[in-house]
Scaffold this active site. Structure first.
Site, PDB file in Angstrom:
ATOM      1  N   ASP A 228      -5.063  -4.008   0.902  1.00 38.34           N
ATOM      2  CA  ASP A 228      -4.853  -4.159  -0.520  1.00 38.34           C
ATOM      3  C   ASP A 228      -6.033  -3.458  -1.180  1.00 38.34           C
ATOM      4  O   ASP A 228      -7.041  -3.166  -0.546  1.00 38.34           O
ATOM      5  CB  ASP A 228      -4.791  -5.649  -0.910  1.00 38.34           C
ATOM      6  CG  ASP A 228      -4.126  -5.825  -2.266  1.00 38.34           C
ATOM      7  OD1 ASP A 228      -3.603  -6.925  -2.540  1.00 38.34           O
ATOM      8  OD2 ASP A 228      -4.109  -4.855  -3.058  1.00 38.34           O
TER       9      ASP A 228
HETATM   10  C1  GLC Z   1      -3.338  -5.074  -6.373  1.00 36.90           C
HETATM   11  C2  GLC Z   1      -2.250  -5.906  -5.756  1.00 36.90           C
HETATM   12  C3  GLC Z   1      -1.297  -5.135  -4.893  1.00 36.90           C
HETATM   13  C4  GLC Z   1      -1.103  -3.755  -5.473  1.00 36.90           C
HETATM   14  C5  GLC Z   1      -2.412  -3.018  -5.391  1.00 36.90           C
HETATM   15  C6  GLC Z   1      -2.340  -1.627  -6.005  1.00 36.90           C
HETATM   16  O1  GLC Z   1      -4.547  -5.708  -6.327  1.00 36.90           O
HETATM   17  O2  GLC Z   1      -2.662  -7.072  -5.049  1.00 36.90           O
HETATM   18  O3  GLC Z   1      -0.073  -5.858  -4.827  1.00 36.90           O
HETATM   19  O4  GLC Z   1      -0.089  -3.058  -4.765  1.00 36.90           O
HETATM   20  O5  GLC Z   1      -3.484  -3.730  -5.978  1.00 36.90           O
HETATM   21  O6  GLC Z   1      -2.116  -1.726  -7.374  1.00 36.90           O
END
Ligand code: GLC
Length: 752
Positions: A228
Site C-alpha cells: 500500500d
Molecule cells: C491508499 C489506500 C489504497 C490506495 C492507495 C493508492 O492509502 O489505502 O487503497 O489504493 O493508497 O491511492
C-alpha cells in the site's frame, strides 16, 4: 509474449533492484537499456481515479464514471453484477493506459464504525470473496490487472499504518483471510496489495507466512504483491517475504538497500530475481496485449444507473412503495438533488454527471420538492422542517432523501457512532408525523440508527450507489425497477450490540479481535440478539415462494461434492429478482460453532407465476472449520443442516445430512496428548476405553447428596488427563509399551 527470463539474465543487479519500487506515485520504473516499459496503476474499486498530473491533489483526477461502491454492489448478491461493473471499469482503464486498477477492496466489515466500510463488501467472507472474484474477472477480461486489497486484517482506519490486529488463527483463516481466498481462487487477480497494519505483531508486508506460505503456497496465487502507498517498513524483509513492488517511489533509497543486501549476502540473489520476474510478468501481461478499448462515458453512466437499481435494498414497506405516478409526491432533502454517491479518500472519483432523483423524476407529474435539510446545516433548521412537514401534509406521499455526509465516514478515520445527523432525524420524525405515507431513501456507506423507523412506511437503502443512484432511486420509487438487493451486513439495534464493541480501535498499538469467528450475523445469532435488519434481508414489490429442497446425498464423504437444488417461484404480480441464500449449520463439532454460515447464493429473475430451479454445489469447505490444534481445515463427522433462506433470519427450507468427516491426521502422541483426544479418535477409542474401564470406578451415579467424588467427575478428570499423568501411575515399561502401541494405531489412516 516477451521472454522475461532472458531479460532478467541480461539485467544488472541495480536494474533488478530498480524494478522493486515505483518511478513516481503511480508508475513502475522502465529499464530503457533493455526496452522495459513503465506501466501505470490507478485507483480504484468503483471508478477510474487516474491522476494524470504528477503531484495531483487528493481529489484531482480525470473525469470518469462513478459506479456503485462495494457496499452497494455486494447488496446485489449477484456475481454477474460485479463482473459487469469490472468489465466497464477495465475498459476505461485500458482506454486510459492504466495497467492495473487498484481494487477490489475486500476487507471484512468487522464493525459498522470502520470509516472505509463503504469501500468493502460484507460481514460475510463467502459473499465478499464471490463478489470480488466477479469484479476481478470483469476488469481482467480487458487485459488490465487488479490489485486485491488490503491484505490483510485491515479493518479500521485508526492508526492503520502501525496498529497490530491481534487475531486468533481460526478467525484469521475462516474470516479475515477467507474473503481474500475466495477472490484469489475465483478471480485470479494479477496483483495483491499488502495492507498497512501488523498482524499479531508482524507487518503484513513482511510476513512470509502470509505472502508466501498462504497466498502462494496454499492458495496458488501466481501474481505480484505491491505495498500500500507508504506501507513499507523494512524493504529487504518485505522482499524476502514476497512483497515485490514498493509504492510509491522511494527515490531509489530502498533499491540501494536491496543491492547492498544481495552484495553482503544478507539477501539471496534468487529472491531478487523472483521479484523482478513477478514485476515484469505484470508489466508484460499488460503491454504485450493488443486489446483495445473505448471509454464510453455515456454508456458507462447508463450501466452505473442500471447496476445501482439492482443493488438497492428495500428494508421496510408497508405499502407506501411503489409510488403512483401522477399522485402528489414531495421529494425532500439535499440528497434528492445531489445524492451522496461515494466515499472519501483514494477511491474518490471525479464526476459531474450526477442527476438527483428529483431531476430523474422530472417528467413525472405531481412531484414537488422541499429542502428539509442542507449539508451546510449546523443542526435542525426549524423553518426548513416546518416547510417540509407542511408540504408533506398536503401531498399524497413524502420521500425524504437522507444519509451520511462525507464528514461521517471516509478513508483515514472511523465513525464516532451509528447516528444520522440530527437535522435529518428531526426532519424525518416531523414529516412522518405529518404524512403517514412517508418513505426514507438512504445514502450511506454503512449501517445507521433509525429512531424514526416505526413512524415511516418505507425505507429504501441505496447505499453509496455511484453516479446513477438518483436515476435508480426514482425508478425504484415509482416501480419501474423492482428492488432486489439484500443486506450484505447486519444493521444492529445498538452500537453496544455489535461484535467489536468492546475492542474496536484498540489502544493505538494493538486491537484485539475478541469476537473471534463470531463476527456479523454469526455474533447476533450466537448471542440471540435482536437486530434492526438482519444480514441477507431485502424486500421486493412481489413475493417469492421456495419449495423442493433436495440434497444429492444425505451422507456425503470428504472429497464428495454435494449438489443442492430447490425451486423458487414468483407468486406476486410484478416481475422481480430474488437472491436465494444457502446456509449450513454445523451440529457435529464438539465446541461452539456459528449457528449458520453462508455457503451459497444465487439470484433468480422471475416473471409473475414463473418458477425456476436453483442448483448449488457444496464442496468440503462448506462443512469445514479451521481446526487450530491441527492447523488444517477439518470436517467434523456428524449432523449438518442445509438451509435455503430469504435472509439469515428468514429460513424457508431445511434439509439435514450426516457427514462422514475428515480423516483423522496420522500423528504420534506426546506427553500432553490427553486421554479425551485419544478416546475421540476412532483408531484409539477401543484401547482407551479399556484403560478407562480398568482405572475408573464402576457403578451408578452416587446419591447426589453424597459429597464423595462421583464417577462422572472422575471420568471427566481422566479425559482431561495428559499421558504424562498416566506415566506416573504405571511402571515405565508398561507406559512405553502403551505409547508405542498407541503410535502404531495413530500412524495409520482411520478406517472409514
Ligand atoms: C491508499 C489506500 C489504497 C490506495 C492507495 C493508492 O492509502 O489505502 O487503497 O489504493 O493508497 O491511492
Amino acid at each position: 509474449m516477451t521472454d522475461i527470463k532472458k531479460l532478467i539474465s541480461q539485467m544488472t543487479l541495480e536494474e533488478k533492484a530498480s524494478l522493486c519500487s515505483g518511478k513516481d506515485a503511480w508508475r513502475t520504473k522502465p529499464i530503457e537499456r533493455l526496452g522495459v516499459p513503465s506501466v501505470m496503476v490507478s485507483d480504484g474499486p468503483h471508478g477510474l481515479r487516474k491522476q494524470a498530473r504528477e503531484g495531483a491533489g487528493q481529489n484531482e483526477s480525470i473525469e470518469a464514471v462513478c459506479f456503485p461502491c462495494a457496499c452497494a454492489s455486494a447488496a446485489s448478491f449477484d456475481r454477474t453484477l460485479t463482473e459487469r461493473l469490472g468489465a466497464a471499469l477495465g475498459a476505461e482503464a485500458r482506454a486510459e493506459g492504466v495497467a492495473v486498477v487498484l481494487g477490489p477492496a475486500v476487507n471484512h466489515k468487522r464493525s459498522p464504525l470502520c470509516g472505509r466500510n463503504f469501500e468493502y463488501y460484507s460481514e460475510d467472507p463467502f459473499l465478499t470473496g464471490e463478489m470480488a472474484a466477479g469484479f476481478i474477472r470483469g476488469v481482467q477480461k480487458n487485459d488490465v490487472g487488479t490489485a486485491l486489497k488490503h491484505f490483510a486484517a485491515n479493518n479500521q482506519e485508526f492508526r492503520r499504518l502501525t496498529v497490530s490486529s491481534e487475531v486468533d488463527d481460526a478467525a484469521l483463516r475462516e474470516i479475515y483471510l477467507a474473503n481474500f481466498e475466495g477472490a484469489v481462487k475465483g478471480g485470479k487477480p494479477w496483483t495483491v496489495m499488502g495492507s498497512y497494519n501488523r498482524i499479531n505483531g508482524q507487518y503484513a508486508g513482511e510476513a512470509p507466512w502470509l505472502l508466501t506460505g498462504i497466498l502462494r503456497g496454499s492458495w496458488g496465487f501466481d501474481g505480484m504483491v505491491m505495498s500500500d502507498w507508504g506501507a513499507v517498513n523494512d524493504r529487504v524483509a518485505g522482499l524476502r517475504a514476497g512483497l515485490e513492488l514498493q509504492m510509491p517511489s522511494c527515490g531509489g533509497r530502498t533499491d540501494a538497500q536491496i543491492v547492498e543486501a544481495v552484495q553482503s549476502g544478507k539477501l539471496d540473489a534468487a529472491v531478487l530475481d523472483r521479484a523482478a520476474e513477478r514485476v515484469l510478468k505484470m508489466v508484460y501481461k499488460y503491454t504485450d496485449s493488443h486489446k483495445t478499448a473505448f471509454f464510453d462515458k455515456e454508456a458507462d453512466h447508463r450501466t452505473a444507473a442500471e447496476l445501482a437499481g439492482e443493488c438497492a435494498v428495500l428494508l421496510k414497506n408497508t405499502g407506501v412503495l411503489p409510488l403512483d405516478k401522477g399522485k402528489k409526491v414531495v421529494f425532500i432533502g439535499e440528497y434528492a438533488n445531489a445524492p451522496r454517491i461515494q466515499g472519501g479518500g483514494s477511491s474518490h472519483i471525479n464526476t459531474k454527471n450526477i442527476p438527483g432523483a428529483l431531476q430523474a423524476a422530472g417528467e413525472i407529474p405531481g412531484v414537488t420538492f422541499a429542502q428539509g435539510w442542507r449539508l451546510s446545516d449546523k443542526g435542525p433548521d426549524p423553518d426548513l422542517i416546518a416547510e417540509a412537514a407542511e408540504a408533506a401534509r398536503g401531498a399524497d406521499a413524502a420521500v425524504i432523501f437522507a444519509g451520511l455526509p462525507d464528514a461521517c465516514e471516509c478513508e483515514g478515520y472511523d465513525r464516532a457512532g451509528l447516528d444520522l445527523p440530527e437535522n435529518q432525524n428531526a426532519l424525518i420524525s416531523a414529516v412522518a408525523e405529518a404524512q403517514p405515507n412517508t418513505a426514507v431513501v438512504l445514502h450511506n456507506g454503512s449501517p445507521v440508527a433509525m429512531p424514526w423507523l416505526d413512524g415511516v412506511g418505507a425505507v429504501l437503502e441505496m447505499y453509496l450507489a455511484g453516479e446513477g443512484s438518483g436515476e435508480a432511486a426514482a425508478a425504484l420509487l415509482f416501480g419501474d425497477v423492482n428492488p432486489s438487493g439484500k443486506l450484505p451486513e447486519t444493521f444492529p439495534m445498538r452500537l453496544q450490540d455489535t461484535p467489536a464493541y468492546l475492542d474496536f480501535g484498540g489502544d493505538g498499538h494493538t486491537v484485539r479481535y475478541g469476537e473471534g469467528v463470531f463476527t456479523g450475523y454469526r455474533w447476533y445469532d450466537a448471542r440471540e440478539l435482536p437486530v434492526l435488519f438482519p444480514f441477507g434481508h431485502g424486500l421486493s414489490y412481489t413475493t417469492f415462494e421456495y419449495r423442493g429442497l433436495t440434497l444429492s446425498s444425505e451422507a456425503p464423504a470428504e472429497g464428495e461434492k454435494l449438489t443442492v437444488t430447490l425451486k423458487v417461484k414468483n407468486v406476486g404480480t410484478r416481475w422481480g429478482r430474488e437472491a436465494v441464500q444457502l446456509y449450513v449449520r454445523d451440529r457435529a463439532t464438539s465446541f461452539r460453532r456459528p449457528e449458520k454460515e453462508l455457503k451459497g447464493f444465487a439470484k433468480a429473475a422471475l416473471a409473475p407465476g414463473e418458477e425456476k430451479e436453483l442448483r448449488f454445489e457444496l464442496g468440503d469447505r462448506a462443512f469445514a472449520h479451521w481446526e487450530a490444534g491441527e492447523k488444517r481445515w477439518k470436517i467434523s463427522a456428524g449432523e449438518y443442516d442445509v438451509m435455503a433462506a430469504a435472509s439469515s433470519r428468514d429460513i424457508r427450507l431445511t434439509a439435514s445430512l450426516r457427514h462422514g468427516g475428515s480423516a483423522p491426521l496420522c500423528f504420534a502422541v506426546d506427553e500432553n496428548t490427553t486421554l479425551g483426544e485419544l478416546l475421540d479418535d476412532p483408531r484409539t477409542h477401543g484401547a482407551v476405553s479399556l484403560l478407562l474401564k480398568v482405572f475408573l470406578p464402576r457403578g451408578k451415579r452416587s446419591d447426589v447428596s453424597d459429597a464423595a467424588i462421583t464417577p462422572e467427575m472422575v471420568r471427566a478428570a481422566a479425559l482431561s488427563a495428559p499421558l504424562r499423568m498416566v506415566r506416573d501411575m504405571i511402571p515405565a515399561k508398561a507406559y512405553d509399551a502403551a505409547v508405542a502401541q498407541l503410535n502404531r494405531m495413530l500412524a495409520k489412516p482411520a478406517q472409514k
